[in-house]
Design a protein around this motif. Sequence first.
Motif, mmCIF file in Angstrom:
data_model
loop_
_atom_site.group_PDB
_atom_site.id
_atom_site.type_symbol
_atom_site.label_atom_id
_atom_site.label_comp_id
_atom_site.label_asym_id
_atom_site.label_seq_id
_atom_site.Cartn_x
_atom_site.Cartn_y
_atom_site.Cartn_z
ATOM 1 N N ILE A 182 0.023 -1.497 0.100
ATOM 2 C CA ILE A 182 -0.119 0.163 0.116
ATOM 3 C C ILE A 182 0.939 1.564 -0.108
ATOM 4 C CG2 ILE A 182 -1.548 1.415 0.940
ATOM 5 C CD1 ILE A 182 -2.799 -1.059 0.045
ATOM 6 N N SER A 183 1.700 1.326 0.856
ATOM 7 C CA SER A 183 2.694 2.452 0.937
ATOM 8 C C SER A 183 3.713 2.896 0.117
ATOM 9 C CB SER A 183 3.536 2.710 2.416
ATOM 10 O OG SER A 183 4.144 1.472 2.472
ATOM 11 N N PHE A 184 4.556 1.955 -1.057
ATOM 12 C CA PHE A 184 5.450 2.171 -1.455
ATOM 13 C C PHE A 184 4.597 1.955 -3.287
ATOM 14 C CE2 PHE A 184 8.060 0.697 1.662
ATOM 15 C CZ PHE A 184 9.262 1.547 1.520
ATOM 16 N N SER A 185 3.678 1.179 -3.242
ATOM 17 C CA SER A 185 3.221 1.221 -4.763
ATOM 18 C C SER A 185 2.820 1.469 -4.817
ATOM 19 C CB SER A 185 2.890 -0.601 -5.154
ATOM 20 O OG SER A 185 4.194 -1.033 -4.541
ATOM 21 N N VAL A 186 0.847 1.928 -3.833
ATOM 22 C CA VAL A 186 0.398 2.116 -4.445
ATOM 23 C C VAL A 186 0.284 3.750 -4.341
ATOM 24 C CG1 VAL A 186 -2.381 2.351 -3.997
ATOM 25 C CG2 VAL A 186 -1.525 0.677 -3.922
ATOM 26 N N PHE A 187 0.120 4.299 -2.699
ATOM 27 C CA PHE A 187 1.063 5.847 -2.600
ATOM 28 C C PHE A 187 1.493 6.386 -2.534
ATOM 29 C CE2 PHE A 187 -2.590 4.230 -0.286
ATOM 30 C CZ PHE A 187 -3.518 5.573 -0.169
ATOM 31 N N SER A 188 2.657 5.557 -2.976
ATOM 32 C CA SER A 188 4.040 6.223 -3.728
ATOM 33 C C SER A 188 4.471 7.192 -2.741
ATOM 34 C CB SER A 188 4.575 6.921 -5.097
ATOM 35 O OG SER A 188 3.345 8.039 -5.101
ATOM 36 N N PHE A 189 4.420 6.107 -1.087
ATOM 37 C CA PHE A 189 5.122 6.995 -0.348
ATOM 38 C C PHE A 189 6.090 7.628 -0.505
ATOM 39 C CE2 PHE A 189 5.065 5.925 4.849
ATOM 40 C CZ PHE A 189 4.766 7.746 4.490
ATOM 41 N N GLU A 190 6.791 8.376 0.075
ATOM 42 C CA GLU A 190 8.565 7.972 -0.443
ATOM 43 C C GLU A 190 9.094 8.689 1.192
ATOM 44 O OE1 GLU A 190 9.313 11.188 -2.984
ATOM 45 O OE2 GLU A 190 9.300 9.657 -4.610
ATOM 46 N N ALA A 191 8.828 9.720 2.081
ATOM 47 C CA ALA A 191 8.853 9.602 3.931
ATOM 48 C C ALA A 191 9.202 8.472 4.511
ATOM 49 C CB ALA A 191 8.008 11.396 3.886
ATOM 50 N N SER A 192 9.583 7.739 4.384
ATOM 51 C CA SER A 192 9.381 6.482 5.255
ATOM 52 C C SER A 192 10.337 6.348 6.222
ATOM 53 C CB SER A 192 9.681 5.279 3.914
ATOM 54 O OG SER A 192 10.903 5.407 3.295
ATOM 55 N N LEU A 193 10.998 7.383 6.646
ATOM 56 C CA LEU A 193 12.096 7.107 7.591
ATOM 57 C C LEU A 193 11.291 6.917 9.290
ATOM 58 C CD1 LEU A 193 14.649 10.353 7.889
ATOM 59 C CD2 LEU A 193 15.312 7.697 7.651
ATOM 60 N N PRO A 194 9.364 7.406 9.478
ATOM 61 C CA PRO A 194 9.323 7.702 10.364
ATOM 62 C C PRO A 194 9.036 6.003 10.146
ATOM 63 C CG PRO A 194 7.702 9.020 9.072
ATOM 64 C CD PRO A 194 8.909 8.463 8.678
ATOM 65 N N LEU A 195 9.059 5.494 9.610
ATOM 66 C CA LEU A 195 8.457 3.416 9.438
ATOM 67 C C LEU A 195 10.504 3.095 9.696
ATOM 68 C CD1 LEU A 195 6.618 1.486 8.377
ATOM 69 C CD2 LEU A 195 7.636 1.220 5.837
ATOM 70 N N ALA A 196 11.111 3.484 9.657
ATOM 71 C CA ALA A 196 13.082 3.165 10.251
ATOM 72 C C ALA A 196 12.376 3.325 11.651
ATOM 73 C CB ALA A 196 13.340 3.754 9.481
ATOM 74 N N TYR A 197 11.859 4.294 12.161
ATOM 75 C CA TYR A 197 12.019 4.708 13.578
ATOM 76 C C TYR A 197 11.195 3.812 14.401
ATOM 77 C CZ TYR A 197 14.553 9.257 13.011
ATOM 78 O OH TYR A 197 15.563 10.551 12.844
ATOM 79 N N LEU A 198 10.200 3.230 13.986
ATOM 80 C CA LEU A 198 9.051 2.557 14.278
ATOM 81 C C LEU A 198 10.176 0.983 14.266
ATOM 82 C CD1 LEU A 198 5.550 3.103 13.370
ATOM 83 C CD2 LEU A 198 6.305 3.422 15.474
ATOM 84 N N GLY A 199 10.301 0.736 13.132
ATOM 85 C CA GLY A 199 10.945 -0.012 13.111
ATOM 86 C C GLY A 199 12.051 -0.633 14.216
#
Lengths: 489, 115
Positions: free
Chosen positions: A260-277
């Motif tokens: 959903i986030s990469f392919s559909v919404f082409s979400f680029e500011a993915s650093l929050p994902l890394a923080y949650l990780g």
Amino acid sequence: MFSMPFFVVLPLFGAFLITFLNSVVSNKKIRYFLNDFFAVLFTGVLFALSFFTIGKKGVYYIGGWVPPFGINFVLDGLSSLMLVVINLISFCATVFSIDYMKQYTAKRYYYALFLLMVAGMNGVVLTGDFFNLFVFIEIASISSYALVAFGTEAEELEASFKYMVMGCLATVFILFGIAILYSKFGILNMILISKELTGGVDPLTKFAFFLLVIGFFIKAAVVPFHAWLPDAHPSAPAPVSAMLSGVLIKSLGVYALVRISFSVFSFEASLPLAYLGIISMIVGVLLALGQMDIKRLLAYHSISQIGYILLGLGIGTPLGIIGGLFHLINHSIFKSLLFLNSGAIFYRTKTRNLEEMGGLHSVMPVTGTTSLAASLSISGLPPFNGFFSKLIIILACVEAQHYVFAIWAIVGSILTLASFTKVQKFAFYGENKNWRNIKEVPFFMCFAMVFLALLCLLTSLLLLPYFKEAFLLPAQKALDIGEYIGLLK
Amino acid sequence: MIYILCFVLFAVGLYGIFCKKNLIKIILGFMIADYALNLFLILLGYKKQGIAPILSKGQNLEKFAKTAVDPLPQALVLTSIVIGLAITALFIAIAVRIYERYGTFDITKIRKLKG
């Protein structure tokens, strides 16, 4: 692209066939044999079929209806990677359950629910339609709720109820997000919506995205939403725990989130994902350190390892994504193996408490050796697969100049090593006080464990250039938005 | 306006899930949230003075497209209701078994699992 619908149809048919045969065949022995035979046959065939999807791309229109009118299945590098992993683990777990599930009654319902869960997960990774995604998520989750409560002991029921409340909350949020997307675009096809979104994103769509992401975070048990996992995963029978920790949280949570986030919404500011990780990684492993229940300890490690996967994906560089996906494969292999090991111990000793075990390596050599391999893998020691994927993730952090992330990843790895040293010491080495007279587990259980242990070593080879180009690189490229839109002409 | 009522209903459901201590009330909360969503979905396709989306012979196509309600959300809601039914049935089955084991529906007393 003829094989795509079979990944959903075959397990559904298998679930039906097994329950049907049980009401027709009257001889008890033949019935039990048929249950095992068909369950292994169906998962085995699916496992073999999944290899034929590697390197292929395409769209399958269900009933010949072309989008936006019909539902379509989409196969690309990422889907085929997930298909191989799901069907591999489900095959091993089924082989393991042949002997293990003799402890429980109603094996036929177990196999039926198990195959339904596999159908749901295969559907999730193949579908190209939002509402269809929701339906498959529900199929997989409802059968997993029932499987968690399969033993119907007090704790299992309680865990299942907790899991159900959290899981239903997640799916309600996901459906809400999908409804808002439909109100905005009037279509449900993921590729077409992704095309519409290339222009820019307005607040309403952002809200829908937010709701979807919350839902998938709950499904993936990322740290603020993790409370259900350490209860639900240990309560299930061991092969089901292996499926839940090994692939369910990844296909329903991580895969859907990434898609959903990469392919559909082409979400680029993915650093929050890394923080949650990072947060998941550290919190999970710290909670795991204090556990004395072996399955609960493994469940906390699942949270921690999901953190590694999200960290790799969140950095967003090609190397980071490859590391994340590689760790996803490896984690499903070694975590399922560890859960199967805990099941083997439980099968013989009827305990999950580490303090009551001890010296099991001398009486159960196969379980001991395979568990050692899995423990070394998860702690990231060479030459096992966990070392290479963690190395790639850490290298990706350094390459993207997030040195702090790299340090946390190393700290997490050291803590994991500490925790598994404890498991090995308490369970397999040390003094054998109570368990001198037990034997090794039956053949099929050994077979599943040895197979997975060999894979722990062999998947390291995926990094060799030939395998990397065939398997990992297409999956990484599939996350590129242009590639995804290009699938539907 | 009607959408806001939908959200209020959804919020009532969420309140039930989060704040109630009785298992049955939690299940009811989930059902309310689920039905709020179904209502929301069906409203998305609704038009004032809309007609049923069935094309009969001799109907003006343009007028039909303007006045007919959107049939897709109706199909979605049907599916969603069936799924909701399955979840509710499983929920209640588990709640009954929990009552057999613990003799209570109060979640503060059902605490055999520890963090």
